[in-house]
Design an enzyme around this catalytic site. Structure first.
Site, mmCIF file in Angstrom:
data_model
loop_
_atom_site.group_PDB
_atom_site.id
_atom_site.type_symbol
_atom_site.label_atom_id
_atom_site.label_comp_id
_atom_site.label_asym_id
_atom_site.label_seq_id
_atom_site.Cartn_x
_atom_site.Cartn_y
_atom_site.Cartn_z
ATOM 1 N N GLN A 145 -8.488 47.581 2.491
ATOM 2 C CA GLN A 145 -8.962 47.923 1.134
ATOM 3 C C GLN A 145 -10.452 47.631 0.971
ATOM 4 O O GLN A 145 -11.139 48.278 0.191
ATOM 5 C CB GLN A 145 -8.183 47.120 0.075
ATOM 6 N N ARG A 150 6.935 47.096 -6.375
ATOM 7 C CA ARG A 150 6.143 46.042 -5.716
ATOM 8 C C ARG A 150 6.364 44.734 -6.493
ATOM 9 O O ARG A 150 6.183 44.696 -7.701
ATOM 10 C CB ARG A 150 4.651 46.430 -5.681
ATOM 11 N N ASP A 183 -3.394 39.052 -8.185
ATOM 12 C CA ASP A 183 -2.171 39.816 -8.471
ATOM 13 C C ASP A 183 -1.249 39.068 -9.407
ATOM 14 O O ASP A 183 -0.449 39.668 -10.127
ATOM 15 C CB ASP A 183 -1.442 40.151 -7.168
HETATM 16 O O1 MRU Z 1 -1.919 45.423 -2.034
HETATM 17 P P1 MRU Z 1 -2.964 45.773 -3.061
HETATM 18 O O2 MRU Z 1 -4.041 46.646 -2.534
HETATM 19 O O3 MRU Z 1 -2.338 46.303 -4.319
HETATM 20 O O4 MRU Z 1 -3.620 44.377 -3.418
HETATM 21 C C1 MRU Z 1 -4.650 44.335 -4.345
HETATM 22 C C2 MRU Z 1 -5.246 42.997 -4.512
HETATM 23 O O5 MRU Z 1 -4.848 42.039 -3.906
HETATM 24 C C3 MRU Z 1 -6.302 42.881 -5.558
HETATM 25 O O6 MRU Z 1 -7.237 41.919 -5.203
HETATM 26 C C4 MRU Z 1 -5.654 42.488 -6.898
HETATM 27 O O7 MRU Z 1 -4.617 43.356 -7.212
HETATM 28 C C5 MRU Z 1 -6.637 42.488 -8.002
HETATM 29 S S1 MRU Z 1 -7.143 44.098 -8.417
HETATM 30 C C6 MRU Z 1 -8.146 44.065 -9.768
#
Ligand code: MRU
Length: 360
Positions: free
Chosen positions: A210, A103, A251
């Site tokens: 999520q 990713r 992220d």
């Molecule tokens: O695609 P994801 O579910 O990995 O994205 C997660 C997010 O965008 C979260 O807000 C981010 O990783 C912060 S997690 C503490």
């Protein structure tokens, strides 16, 4: 429902969610694609399986992805049949390469790979068994540190939360996105521990849901009052005065404070500005990418369009329609009221405040 001691919740009252852990038989993950209806676990026995669970979002969330990567590499090295340092080095590089390609946006992935690589380089002349053991221990240390980091972030961030009121969050930045406690949800948990009365509004967070699947599941376990809204309801809730603050995770944060987070975060931030609501980001310093000067330089993961066209396996758009599925967007620093880190709270100009916090 959580226990209460003299009416005040403490960290011990929140049931520990084991997002991922090192076990003798491999790296064990709660399967986040199955929540909230099934609580099942998968154990990866090879590093390629770990790469797959990161790519398929069995584990997700920037800090959890980082520690999963570290454990995945440690697992790959543990399983190696290499008989000398040279062969092990070659295999190590290949393992890191596979993990790095899972990713692209969460910088914690690359931060974790670098930390494990630095350890490996430091130990290269040691006996192979020692190297293997040291990498396992380093990955386990990163797991423990992540929980402590989140708790520190929670203590700082809780001071920003209203004594009582509605707090909106987007995506899942909770225990499930970390090794425990959470970043944005850690701030909310700490505020509740301090006796604040918080009602959480959780954006459902299309397309992967999520918010409705994971954030709501975690907060229900904790007994923290939560209302799930579809993403397009956030503006109306703000206008009705139901939202007093917003807290989200990240992220990757560029050196100037631009924040990449789950798609839809940018819209929430712009709406917050219009309604005069503070918009906070909670993230460990490992999420700050000082080598990327601004948000336009952050790579945005494009995911399979099927996540948009289908919900729970059912097709929701006509055959052949074009769709886009960027997994993240970038919120310019000017919309961010403050960034909560484990070392304290950064405010604009972020170029200076983030560097100050990271240099201790
Ligand atoms: O695609 P994801 O579910 O990995 O994205 C997660 C997010 O965008 C979260 O807000 C981010 O990783 C912060 S997690 C503490």
């Amino acid at each position: 429902m959580s226990k209460q001691t003299n009416g005040v919740l403490t960290t011990d009252d929140f049931p520990m969610i084991q997002t991922l852990e090192w076990t003798d038989s491999g790296v064990r993950f709660i399967d986040q694609t199955k929540l909230p209806t099934e609580e099942t676990y998968v154990t990866c026995k090879t590093y390629t399986q770990v790469a797959d669970v990161i790519r398929n979002m069995v584990v997700r969330g920037a800090p959890a992805i980082g520690v999963a990567a570290a454990m995945g590499i440690a697992l790959g090295v543990k399983n190696s049949k290499a008989e000398n340092g040279g062969d092990l080095k070659q295999e190590f590089d290949q393992i890191c390469d596979v993990i790095a390609k899972t990713r692209p946006t969460a910088v914690n992935l690359f931060w974790a790979i670098k930390r494990i690589r630095d350890k490996f380089e430091m130990l290269r002349v040691r006996p192979l068994a020692q190297i293997k053991q040291a990498l396992i221990e380093e990955a386990q240390r990163m797991h423990a540190e992540d929980i402590a980091t989140n708790q520190a972030m929670g203590r700082h961030g809780a001071t920003l939360m209203p004594a009582s009121g509605g707090v909106l969050t987007h995506c899942n930045a909770g225990a499930l996105a970390t090794c425990g406690y959470g970043t944005a949800l850690g701030v909310i948990r700490a505020a509740v521990e301090q006796g604040k009365t918080i009602h959480v509004y959780a954006d459902e967070t299309r397309p992967f849901l999520q918010g409705s699947r994971l954030t709501a599941w975690e907060l229900m376990k904790d007994g923290i009052p939560t209302t799930v809204i579809s993403d397009n309801m956030a503006g109306a809730m703000m206008k009705q005065g139901k939202i007093n603050a917003i807290v989200v995770g990240a992220d990757r944060i560029a050196a100037n404070g631009d924040v990449a987070n789950k798609i839809g975060t940018y819209s929430v931030a712009v709406l917050a500005k219009e309604h005069g609501i503070p918009f906070y980001v909670a993230a460990p310093l490992s999420t700050v990418d000082f080598e990327t000067p601004e948000g336009s330089g952050i790579p945005i993961e494009q995911r399979d369009g099927k996540e948009v066209t289908h919900i729970a396996g059912r097709q929701m758009v006509p055959d052949g329609v074009e769709v886009e599925n960027p997994a993240f967007d970038v919120t310019p620093a000017k919309y961010v009221t403050a960034i909560v880190t484990e070392s304290g709270i950064a405010r604009a100009p972020y170029g200076e405040s983030l560097r100050r916090l990271s240099s201790g």
